[in-house]
Design a protein around this motif. Structure first.
Motif, short mmCIF file in Angstrom:
data_model
loop_
_atom_site.label_atom_id
_atom_site.label_comp_id
_atom_site.label_asym_id
_atom_site.label_seq_id
_atom_site.Cartn_x
_atom_site.Cartn_y
_atom_site.Cartn_z
N LYS A 161 4.42 7.23 -7.95
CA LYS A 161 4.46 8.67 -7.67
C LYS A 161 3.71 9.04 -6.39
N MET A 162 3.95 8.23 -5.37
CA MET A 162 3.33 8.46 -4.06
C MET A 162 4.36 9.08 -3.12
N PRO A 163 3.93 9.94 -2.23
CA PRO A 163 4.86 10.59 -1.30
C PRO A 163 5.48 9.62 -0.29
N PHE A 164 6.77 9.82 -0.04
CA PHE A 164 7.52 9.12 1.00
C PHE A 164 8.49 10.16 1.54
N ILE A 165 8.27 10.60 2.78
CA ILE A 165 9.05 11.69 3.35
C ILE A 165 9.77 11.24 4.62
N VAL A 166 10.83 11.96 4.96
CA VAL A 166 11.54 11.72 6.20
C VAL A 166 11.75 13.04 6.94
N ALA A 167 11.81 12.94 8.26
CA ALA A 167 12.22 14.06 9.11
C ALA A 167 13.65 13.77 9.53
N VAL A 168 14.53 14.74 9.32
CA VAL A 168 15.95 14.53 9.55
C VAL A 168 16.48 15.58 10.52
N LEU B 198 14.71 10.91 11.93
CA LEU B 198 13.94 10.90 13.17
C LEU B 198 12.59 10.22 13.00
N GLY B 199 12.10 10.17 11.78
CA GLY B 199 10.81 9.56 11.51
C GLY B 199 10.53 9.63 10.03
N TYR B 200 9.46 8.94 9.63
CA TYR B 200 9.09 8.97 8.22
C TYR B 200 7.59 8.85 8.07
N GLY B 201 7.13 9.26 6.91
CA GLY B 201 5.73 9.12 6.53
C GLY B 201 5.67 8.71 5.08
N LEU B 202 4.72 7.85 4.78
CA LEU B 202 4.55 7.42 3.40
C LEU B 202 3.10 7.07 3.15
N VAL B 203 2.74 7.04 1.89
CA VAL B 203 1.46 6.47 1.50
C VAL B 203 1.74 5.34 0.53
N ALA B 204 0.86 4.35 0.57
CA ALA B 204 0.99 3.18 -0.30
C ALA B 204 -0.38 2.85 -0.86
N GLN B 205 -0.37 2.00 -1.86
CA GLN B 205 -1.63 1.57 -2.47
C GLN B 205 -2.55 1.00 -1.40
N ALA C 241 -9.23 0.15 -9.88
CA ALA C 241 -10.31 1.02 -9.40
C ALA C 241 -9.95 1.74 -8.11
N PHE C 242 -8.96 1.24 -7.38
CA PHE C 242 -8.54 1.85 -6.12
C PHE C 242 -7.37 2.83 -6.31
N ARG C 243 -7.04 3.20 -7.54
CA ARG C 243 -5.82 3.96 -7.83
C ARG C 243 -5.77 5.36 -7.19
N PHE C 244 -6.91 5.90 -6.78
CA PHE C 244 -6.90 7.24 -6.18
C PHE C 244 -6.99 7.19 -4.64
N ALA D 166 -0.30 15.32 -5.26
CA ALA D 166 0.02 14.24 -6.20
C ALA D 166 -1.23 13.71 -6.92
N GLY D 167 -2.41 14.22 -6.54
CA GLY D 167 -3.63 13.85 -7.25
C GLY D 167 -4.45 12.74 -6.64
N PHE D 168 -4.09 12.29 -5.46
CA PHE D 168 -4.87 11.24 -4.80
C PHE D 168 -6.08 11.88 -4.12
N LYS D 169 -7.17 11.12 -4.02
CA LYS D 169 -8.44 11.69 -3.56
C LYS D 169 -8.88 11.24 -2.17
N GLU D 170 -8.48 10.04 -1.76
CA GLU D 170 -8.90 9.52 -0.46
C GLU D 170 -7.69 8.94 0.26
N MET D 171 -7.62 9.22 1.57
CA MET D 171 -6.53 8.69 2.39
C MET D 171 -7.14 7.88 3.53
N LEU D 172 -6.62 6.70 3.72
CA LEU D 172 -7.07 5.81 4.78
C LEU D 172 -5.97 5.62 5.81
N ALA D 173 -6.39 5.34 7.02
CA ALA D 173 -5.46 4.95 8.09
C ALA D 173 -6.04 3.70 8.73
N VAL D 174 -5.24 2.67 8.84
CA VAL D 174 -5.65 1.44 9.52
C VAL D 174 -4.82 1.38 10.79
#
Length: 192
Positions: free
Chosen positions: A77-84, A91-98, A104-107, A139-147
């Protein structure tokens, strides 16, 4: 006629010249990705695999791999979006993954934003990231990382910082691509 006698044609006065067609406005809509979008998503991602260090992948992803990734993202139940575009081109997309598969890392999630090369420099990455942050929070997630790669992705670092991401660490020489060593910059945003 001798070469020295040649006179180039005169230009018409500006008011008689045909006006240049104005560039069509850059329009798009954002929506949830569907399985039908995956060939375009794969094409966009594989462009960066082959031509850049923004991903450390060296092998292009197959459609089967994208289908498996899509299924996992939807299952979690994680977001996966596209720009059309108006004609249906992704034209592009964005998503989040585990971030990590341990419970313990579920949020905590890691984001990815990729644009078709023709859609870069038009503000679409900013729109996708903003929308992705809101959907991830909802969607209830608490922390977002970018690498982010420490070379060749400075625009991505600035984009994330403009949304309140803070640099929390760097790792040097952890990837090797295109015959050179690369590091990563880790950024984090709290979604509370």
């Amino acid at each position: 006629m001798l070469e020295e006698e040649y006179q180039p044609r005169r230009q018409l006065p500006a008011h008689l010249r045909k006006k240049a067609e104005p560039e069509a406005p850059f329009t798009y809509s954002i929506r949830d990705a569907t399985e039908a979008d995956l060939p375009d998503v794969r094409e966009i991602y594989n462009y960066y695999v082959v031509n850049s260090v923004v991903t450390f992948d060296e092998d292009q992803m197959t459609l089967k791999e994208w289908r498996n990734k899509f299924a996992l993202i939807k299952k979690l139940k994680m977001p996966f979006i596209v720009a059309v575009s108006p004609n249906g081109t992704v034209l592009g997309y964005g998503l989040v993954a585990q971030w990590k598969p341990k419970a313990a890392f579920r949020f905590t999630v890691e984001n990815s934003i990729y644009l078709r090369p023709s859609a870069t420099g038009k503000g679409l990455g900013r729109v996708l990231l903003g929308d992705l942050i809101e959907r991830t929070r909802a969607a209830g997630f608490k922390e977002m990382l970018a690498v982010v790669a420490d070379k060749g992705a400075e625009g991505s670092i600035k984009l994330h910082e403009s949304f309140g991401f803070k640099e929390i660490g760097r790792m040097g020489r952890v990837g090797f691509k295109f015959e050179r060593w690369l590091g990563t910059v880790l950024l984090q945003k709290s979604l509370k």
